[in-house]
Scaffold this active site. Structure first.
Site, mmCIF file in Angstrom:
data_model
loop_
_atom_site.group_PDB
_atom_site.id
_atom_site.type_symbol
_atom_site.label_atom_id
_atom_site.label_comp_id
_atom_site.label_asym_id
_atom_site.label_seq_id
_atom_site.Cartn_x
_atom_site.Cartn_y
_atom_site.Cartn_z
ATOM 1 N N ASP A 12 27.958 20.843 -30.415
ATOM 2 C CA ASP A 12 27.156 22.067 -30.350
ATOM 3 C C ASP A 12 27.625 23.079 -31.393
ATOM 4 O O ASP A 12 28.304 24.053 -31.079
ATOM 5 C CB ASP A 12 27.230 22.664 -28.928
ATOM 6 N N ASP A 61 19.595 14.660 -28.808
ATOM 7 C CA ASP A 61 19.109 15.351 -27.605
ATOM 8 C C ASP A 61 18.104 16.437 -27.999
ATOM 9 O O ASP A 61 18.436 17.617 -28.025
ATOM 10 C CB ASP A 61 20.351 15.946 -26.907
ATOM 11 N N LYS A 63 14.832 16.573 -26.579
ATOM 12 C CA LYS A 63 13.966 16.883 -25.417
ATOM 13 C C LYS A 63 12.498 17.078 -25.787
ATOM 14 O O LYS A 63 11.940 18.164 -25.576
ATOM 15 C CB LYS A 63 14.493 18.132 -24.703
ATOM 16 N N HIS A 65 8.484 17.178 -25.725
ATOM 17 C CA HIS A 65 7.503 17.487 -24.667
ATOM 18 C C HIS A 65 6.192 17.900 -25.333
ATOM 19 O O HIS A 65 6.072 19.004 -25.848
ATOM 20 C CB HIS A 65 8.050 18.636 -23.807
ATOM 21 N N ASP A 66 5.212 16.998 -25.367
ATOM 22 C CA ASP A 66 3.916 17.303 -25.992
ATOM 23 C C ASP A 66 2.931 16.248 -25.512
ATOM 24 O O ASP A 66 3.260 15.483 -24.598
ATOM 25 C CB ASP A 66 4.070 17.299 -27.532
ATOM 26 N N PRO A 68 0.893 12.694 -25.389
ATOM 27 C CA PRO A 68 1.486 11.362 -25.621
ATOM 28 C C PRO A 68 1.532 10.940 -27.085
ATOM 29 O O PRO A 68 2.575 10.492 -27.571
ATOM 30 C CB PRO A 68 0.579 10.432 -24.806
ATOM 31 N N ASN A 69 0.425 11.096 -27.817
ATOM 32 C CA ASN A 69 0.392 10.617 -29.196
ATOM 33 C C ASN A 69 1.388 11.365 -30.089
ATOM 34 O O ASN A 69 2.046 10.773 -30.948
ATOM 35 C CB ASN A 69 -1.035 10.765 -29.743
ATOM 36 N N THR A 125 18.949 21.699 -15.417
ATOM 37 C CA THR A 125 19.902 22.174 -14.404
ATOM 38 C C THR A 125 19.982 23.709 -14.392
ATOM 39 O O THR A 125 20.566 24.281 -13.482
ATOM 40 C CB THR A 125 21.308 21.584 -14.646
ATOM 41 N N ARG A 186 33.702 18.699 -16.036
ATOM 42 C CA ARG A 186 34.878 19.524 -16.297
ATOM 43 C C ARG A 186 36.124 18.869 -15.695
ATOM 44 O O ARG A 186 36.144 18.593 -14.502
ATOM 45 C CB ARG A 186 34.719 20.921 -15.659
ATOM 46 N N GLN A 195 28.487 26.570 -16.810
ATOM 47 C CA GLN A 195 27.959 25.494 -15.972
ATOM 48 C C GLN A 195 28.167 25.889 -14.517
ATOM 49 O O GLN A 195 29.200 26.456 -14.174
ATOM 50 C CB GLN A 195 28.699 24.177 -16.252
ATOM 51 N N GLY A 215 31.296 18.945 -23.780
ATOM 52 C CA GLY A 215 31.306 19.800 -24.967
ATOM 53 C C GLY A 215 32.547 20.645 -25.039
ATOM 54 O O GLY A 215 33.593 20.231 -25.544
ATOM 55 N N ARG A 216 32.459 21.860 -24.464
ATOM 56 C CA ARG A 216 33.543 22.833 -24.612
ATOM 57 C C ARG A 216 34.925 22.379 -24.160
ATOM 58 O O ARG A 216 35.911 22.730 -24.833
ATOM 59 C CB ARG A 216 33.145 24.154 -23.936
#
Ligand code: C5P
Length: 239
Positions: A12, A61, A63, A65-66, A68-69, A125, A186, A195, A215-216
């Site tokens: 990140d 990563d 993500k 989202h739209d 299908p095509n 989350t 963690r 988190q 990550g951190r």
């Protein structure tokens, strides 16, 4: 799968030099990296090619989202970079996930290369029960996570991203081969940062996670290599 094959270190960063410096510093201790929006939008696909040249596995990563095509086209473009895992939002629906998975596999078959794994985000989350109900949903977040996980499997995807708390129910519902990638991990003595639903590396694996995203606790440690080695040891105890 070994502990090392299950640990995904989140890169990140918003610049290439910092990302590459961590990869160099961790050396052979880490073999899997996650490239998210921050790094990818700042530096582009070259970072994925760099990691592959270094012999690393990559979870890209982004993500998607739209419709299908559009998602299928986006996934095929991303797969050309060589990432090992790509992802979409399950809330994009069954046709979107199904079309994406099919087109990814067709594109890979045409090239004679293995298709990247495709996984789905169930419910972010960061969304709590109140936000979830304000969005017009009557049933609980947990219920939705399980419904989305089943839909993801039905669409022919390889797995989901989920919190460690949800891993056990998803493992029971979706079977042994399903990938369950869990952030929010963690080590016992680490800061939890922003988190809220966290688990130790051992607890996440015992709950059924196949891969842990960290990550951190590694990136911000005084000695990142030592921190990663400690996490690997904790993971090995649970395997
Ligand atoms: O630093 P930390 O270990 O919290 O990083 C976790 C990584 O996993 C970050 O890249 C974060 O964006 C990602 N992530 C998350 N929770 C999700 C999905 C992804 O923390 N539900």
């Amino acid at each position: 799968m070994t502990a090392k094959e299950r640990l995904i270190v989140a890169l990140d960063y918003s610049d290439e030099a910092s990302a590459k410096a961590l990869v160099k510093e961790l050396g052979d201790t880490a073999s899997y990296y996650k490239v998210g929006m921050e790094l990818f939008y700042a530096v582009g696909g070259g970072i994925v090619r760099y990691l592959k040249e270094e012999g690393k596995q990559v979870f890209l990563d982004l993500k998607l989202h739209d419709i299908p095509n559009t998602v299928a086209g986006g996934l095929c473009s991303l797969s050309a970079l060589g990432a090992d895992i790509l992802n979409v939002h399950a809330s994009g629906g069954l046709p979107m996930m199904k079309t994406g998975a099919e087109r990814l596999r067709e594109a890979a078959a045409k090239k004679g290369v293995p298709a990247p794994k495709l996984i789905a985000i169930t419910v972010l989350t960061s969304i709590g029960e109140m936000d979830w109900h304000a969005m017009g949903n009557e049933r609980s977040v947990r219920d939705a996570v399980l419904r989305y996980a089943r839909l993801t499997k039905e669409a022919g995807l390889d797995g989901v991203v989920a919190s460690p708390q949800e891993a056990k129910a998803i493992r029971e519902a979706c079977g042994e081969d399903f990938l369950i990638v869990t952030p929010g991990v963690r080590p016992a003595e680490a800061a939890i940062d922003d988190q809220s639903r966290v688990a130790t590396p051992a607890a996440a694996l015992k709950a059924g996670a196949s891969h842990l995203v960290v990550g951190r606790p590694i990136r911000a440690a005084a000695n990142p290599k030592e921190a990663a080695e400690k996490i690997l040891q904790e993971m090995e105890c649970a395997l």
